[in-house]
Each structure stands twice: as structure tokens, then as C-alpha cells.
Enzyme design. Sequence first.
Site, PDB file in Angstrom:
ATOM      1  N   THR A 210      -3.810  16.304   1.578  1.00  0.00           N
ATOM      2  CA  THR A 210      -4.634  15.374   0.915  1.00  0.00           C
ATOM      3  C   THR A 210      -5.869  14.883   1.825  1.00  0.00           C
ATOM      4  O   THR A 210      -5.818  14.889   2.966  1.00  0.00           O
ATOM      5  CB  THR A 210      -3.762  13.905   0.683  1.00  0.00           C
ATOM      6  OG1 THR A 210      -2.677  14.194  -0.034  1.00  0.00           O
ATOM      7  CG2 THR A 210      -4.339  12.636   0.184  1.00  0.00           C
ATOM      8  N   ARG A 238       5.047  15.356 -11.849  1.00  0.00           N
ATOM      9  CA  ARG A 238       5.231  14.521 -10.718  1.00  0.00           C
ATOM     10  C   ARG A 238       3.588  13.959 -10.376  1.00  0.00           C
ATOM     11  O   ARG A 238       2.770  14.605 -10.152  1.00  0.00           O
ATOM     12  CB  ARG A 238       5.657  15.169  -9.668  1.00  0.00           C
ATOM     13  CG  ARG A 238       5.956  14.549  -8.429  1.00  0.00           C
ATOM     14  CD  ARG A 238       4.812  14.983  -7.402  1.00  0.00           C
ATOM     15  NE  ARG A 238       5.212  14.425  -6.134  1.00  0.00           N
ATOM     16  CZ  ARG A 238       4.065  14.126  -5.206  1.00  0.00           C
ATOM     17  NH1 ARG A 238       2.771  14.382  -5.491  1.00  0.00           N
ATOM     18  NH2 ARG A 238       4.395  13.659  -4.007  1.00  0.00           N
ATOM     19  N   VAL A 239       3.789  12.718 -10.109  1.00  0.00           N
ATOM     20  CA  VAL A 239       2.454  12.196  -9.367  1.00  0.00           C
ATOM     21  C   VAL A 239       2.936  11.433  -8.005  1.00  0.00           C
ATOM     22  O   VAL A 239       4.029  10.847  -8.042  1.00  0.00           O
ATOM     23  CB  VAL A 239       1.874  11.002 -10.286  1.00  0.00           C
ATOM     24  CG1 VAL A 239       0.666  10.266  -9.611  1.00  0.00           C
ATOM     25  CG2 VAL A 239       1.321  11.795 -11.618  1.00  0.00           C
ATOM     26  N   GLY A 240       2.035  11.645  -6.943  1.00  0.00           N
ATOM     27  CA  GLY A 240       2.364  10.971  -5.720  1.00  0.00           C
ATOM     28  C   GLY A 240       1.449   9.855  -5.666  1.00  0.00           C
ATOM     29  O   GLY A 240       1.352   8.862  -6.385  1.00  0.00           O
ATOM     30  N   ASP A 241       1.490   9.397  -4.258  1.00  0.00           N
ATOM     31  CA  ASP A 241       0.851   7.998  -4.018  1.00  0.00           C
ATOM     32  C   ASP A 241      -0.829   7.984  -4.015  1.00  0.00           C
ATOM     33  O   ASP A 241      -1.129   6.900  -4.028  1.00  0.00           O
ATOM     34  CB  ASP A 241       1.405   7.677  -2.570  1.00  0.00           C
ATOM     35  CG  ASP A 241       0.832   8.759  -1.880  1.00  0.00           C
ATOM     36  OD1 ASP A 241       0.876   9.762  -1.928  1.00  0.00           O
ATOM     37  OD2 ASP A 241       0.096   8.266  -0.445  1.00  0.00           O
ATOM     38  N   THR A 261      -1.992   9.626   3.615  1.00  0.00           N
ATOM     39  CA  THR A 261      -1.345  10.978   3.234  1.00  0.00           C
ATOM     40  C   THR A 261       0.061  11.186   3.846  1.00  0.00           C
ATOM     41  O   THR A 261       0.421  11.003   4.926  1.00  0.00           O
ATOM     42  CB  THR A 261      -2.341  11.953   4.048  1.00  0.00           C
ATOM     43  OG1 THR A 261      -2.005  13.407   4.069  1.00  0.00           O
ATOM     44  CG2 THR A 261      -2.518  11.654   5.560  1.00  0.00           C
ATOM     45  N   GLY A 262       0.706  12.254   2.997  1.00  0.00           N
ATOM     46  CA  GLY A 262       2.137  12.297   3.336  1.00  0.00           C
ATOM     47  C   GLY A 262       3.104  12.636   2.065  1.00  0.00           C
ATOM     48  O   GLY A 262       2.316  12.845   1.085  1.00  0.00           O
ATOM     49  N   THR A 263       4.278  12.494   2.233  1.00  0.00           N
ATOM     50  CA  THR A 263       5.100  12.847   1.096  1.00  0.00           C
ATOM     51  C   THR A 263       4.953  11.531   0.099  1.00  0.00           C
ATOM     52  O   THR A 263       5.685  10.487   0.634  1.00  0.00           O
ATOM     53  CB  THR A 263       6.378  13.091   1.402  1.00  0.00           C
ATOM     54  OG1 THR A 263       6.340  14.141   2.331  1.00  0.00           O
ATOM     55  CG2 THR A 263       7.385  13.394   0.413  1.00  0.00           C
ATOM     56  N   GLY A 264       4.386  11.550  -0.988  1.00  0.00           N
ATOM     57  CA  GLY A 264       3.865  10.419  -1.702  1.00  0.00           C
ATOM     58  C   GLY A 264       5.017   9.616  -2.263  1.00  0.00           C
ATOM     59  O   GLY A 264       5.035   8.298  -2.041  1.00  0.00           O
TER      60      GLY A 264
HETATM   61  N1  GLY Z   1       0.231  12.225  -0.670  1.00  0.00           N
HETATM   62  C1  GLY Z   1      -0.116  12.862  -1.693  1.00  0.00           C
HETATM   63  C2  GLY Z   1       1.089  13.307  -2.552  1.00  0.00           C
HETATM   64  O1  GLY Z   1       2.183  12.966  -2.127  1.00  0.00           O
HETATM   65  O2  GLY Z   1       0.762  13.759  -3.761  1.00  0.00           O
END
Ligand code: GLY
Length: 351
Positions: A210, A238-241, A261-264
Site C-alpha cells: 500500500t 473484500r475491502v481492507g483498511d 499499511t498492513g493486513t487491513g
Molecule cells: N492495508 C491494505 C489492505 O489490507 O487492503
Amino acid sequence: MRALLALTLSVLAACAIAPEPAPRWSIVVHGGAGIIERANLTPELESQYRAAMQRALDTGGGILESGGSSLDAVEAVIREMEDDPLFNAGRGAVFTAEGRNELDASIMDGRTRAAGAVAGVTTIRHPISAARAVMERSRHVMLVGEGAETFARSQALEEVAPSYFFTERRWQQLEENLRANNLPIPEPPAGAPSAPRAELAYPDDHQFGTVGVVAYDQHGNIAAGTSTGGTTGKRWGRVGDAPIIGAGTYAQNGICGVSATGTGEFFIRVGVARDICARMQFNGESAQEAADHVIADVGALRNNAGQPGDGGVIVLDGEGRFAWAMNTPGMYRAQLSAGGEPVVQIFADEQ
Ligand code: GLY
């Protein structure tokens, strides 16, 4: 003698507690976090990333030095990064399990706390500009999918064919991901170049990658923005953060600006960006303390597979002093303040 000692001690104490002077303007940028280690980043690729981060500082710093707004700096830098296939945003974004690029972005103006976001868009060249248009030219904060694209068209934002976002690197990452999960491999998007297969030596940043920017301008205004393709092989819309205000992005004048940035999924559960700002606003934590606390909180969570939360953040405090934190081996990151030297770092242990 005693008086001299007392004076020396009081000068030392004052130095120890005096905060760094506030800069006239400042900018902090990330290009994603992940398993980015010296062993898996070739010297050529490392210098490409460092040059891209330096370009981001040049662009944003140029706008801020000439008196431009933090919002303009955030948008301009992210647009450039969305065009750069090195990053998981815009061109070079990761693919969904169906072989599509579904892009998310958000932006926030700390002066008014106005915000805009788009999610799951497939034909907008610069999702960050669409997010800004939502903020400035609609009554809404977040638009998704086809509706967001219809809105972007009505605002004359640039549209491209879905194949514009295709890169061989990300396609190979998708194939690897689908094979590991015993899922079928889709056809590449119509019009995607069919270049010969090359050995691609990229670090495992495809979960992240990201991009994000936080800027503080000469008028004291803070803005933050984030743009991403999400995670490789994502499914079911799927939508992240990144497009979620308070999770991936937040800005409030006098308090903070944050991009994550990371696992949303973990960043949404923690409400990372807003939590950092709340800690600074209500607990009196510095930007660094708040960033460290919240990344530790992310790392303490587990998903259904037992995996811990991972990623990083960039932060500016209300007077433009920067901080960053990560629990991954690396995060592409850079910072510049008026009259200062640029800082460009990749690996977690760089100082
Ligand atoms: N941080 C970006 C996502 O998880 O989509």
C-alpha cells in the site's frame, strides 16, 4: 562550583525534555510494509525503491516549500506512486482471485475533518483523486464499485481499461497464491501484455505494498491519504483498511495525521489511525509512543488462522513532527521537513 553544577544539570534537564522544534512544513511517506529483507531485495531493486521514495519527497516537498497545501501534496505524491508499478496501488496493484485489480483509496483534510474514499474500483487511473472528489464534490464519504466509477466519470476523472493496471510481477504472485490455496487460475484481463516469463526477484511484499502520505503545510494544516490494491488473491469483494477513515487514514489539525499499511483486517479491528490520534489527543502520548502502542496492539491480535496482525504506520503530530512504527521486517518509508535532510529507509533496523 555548586551553582555551576546546578546550572549544568538544569540545562541538561531542559535539553532532555524540550520537544524538537516544529518544522515549517513536513511530509512522511510509505510504500508498504512486508517481508522486505536484505537477503530478498537485489541491490538494483533496492535502489529503485529508494529512488522512488526520494521522488515522493521531492514532489511533496516541492509543493509544501512553495506554500502549497498539505492536501495537494498528499494527492500529488500518491498519484505518482499509483503510476509506479513498484507499488501495490494503481498500476502494479495486486490481483483478486478472479484476476481483477480492485482498488481502494481514502483522503482526509485535518483542517475540517472532511474525508473521502473509494473502494473496489477497477477503471479509475488515480483512485486517490476519486477519493478527493468524493470529499470535495459529493455529500458522501465513501463510494464503492460501479457507483464510484459512475461518480468519477461525472467528475471527468481519467478512466483506463482494467488491463492498464496489469503487471507480470503481480500476476505471478497471484498464480503462486492460488496454487497454494488450490484455487483455479483465471485468464489475465483482456488486453494484458503477454510478455515472456521472466524470473522475478521481488520480496514478499504482496500482502501489503500500500502507499500512503501524511503532510503538514506552512498554514499548519495536516492531510493524510492512502491507496492500495489490497491483498493478493482477495475474494468476495473484500475491502481492507486503506479506504476506511479511522482505520487506514486519519487527520486532525493540531493533533495528528496517520496512514497505515498492513493486513487491513487487523487495522480495521483496532481502528488504527483514529486510535493513534486519540492516544495523542487524550493520553498525551507522543506520535512515536502512540504509533508503537497501536502497532503492538495490532500484533497481539490473531485471525481465524491464528496469524498475528502485521504492518506499519506513518504519523505526523499536530506540529508536523514525524514518527513511524512497524512489526514487519521492512517498510518502504521516507520523511522530509523544511530545511532538513531527507530520510529514506526500507529495513526495520535502519536508523
Ligand atoms: N492495508 C491494505 C489492505 O489490507 O487492503
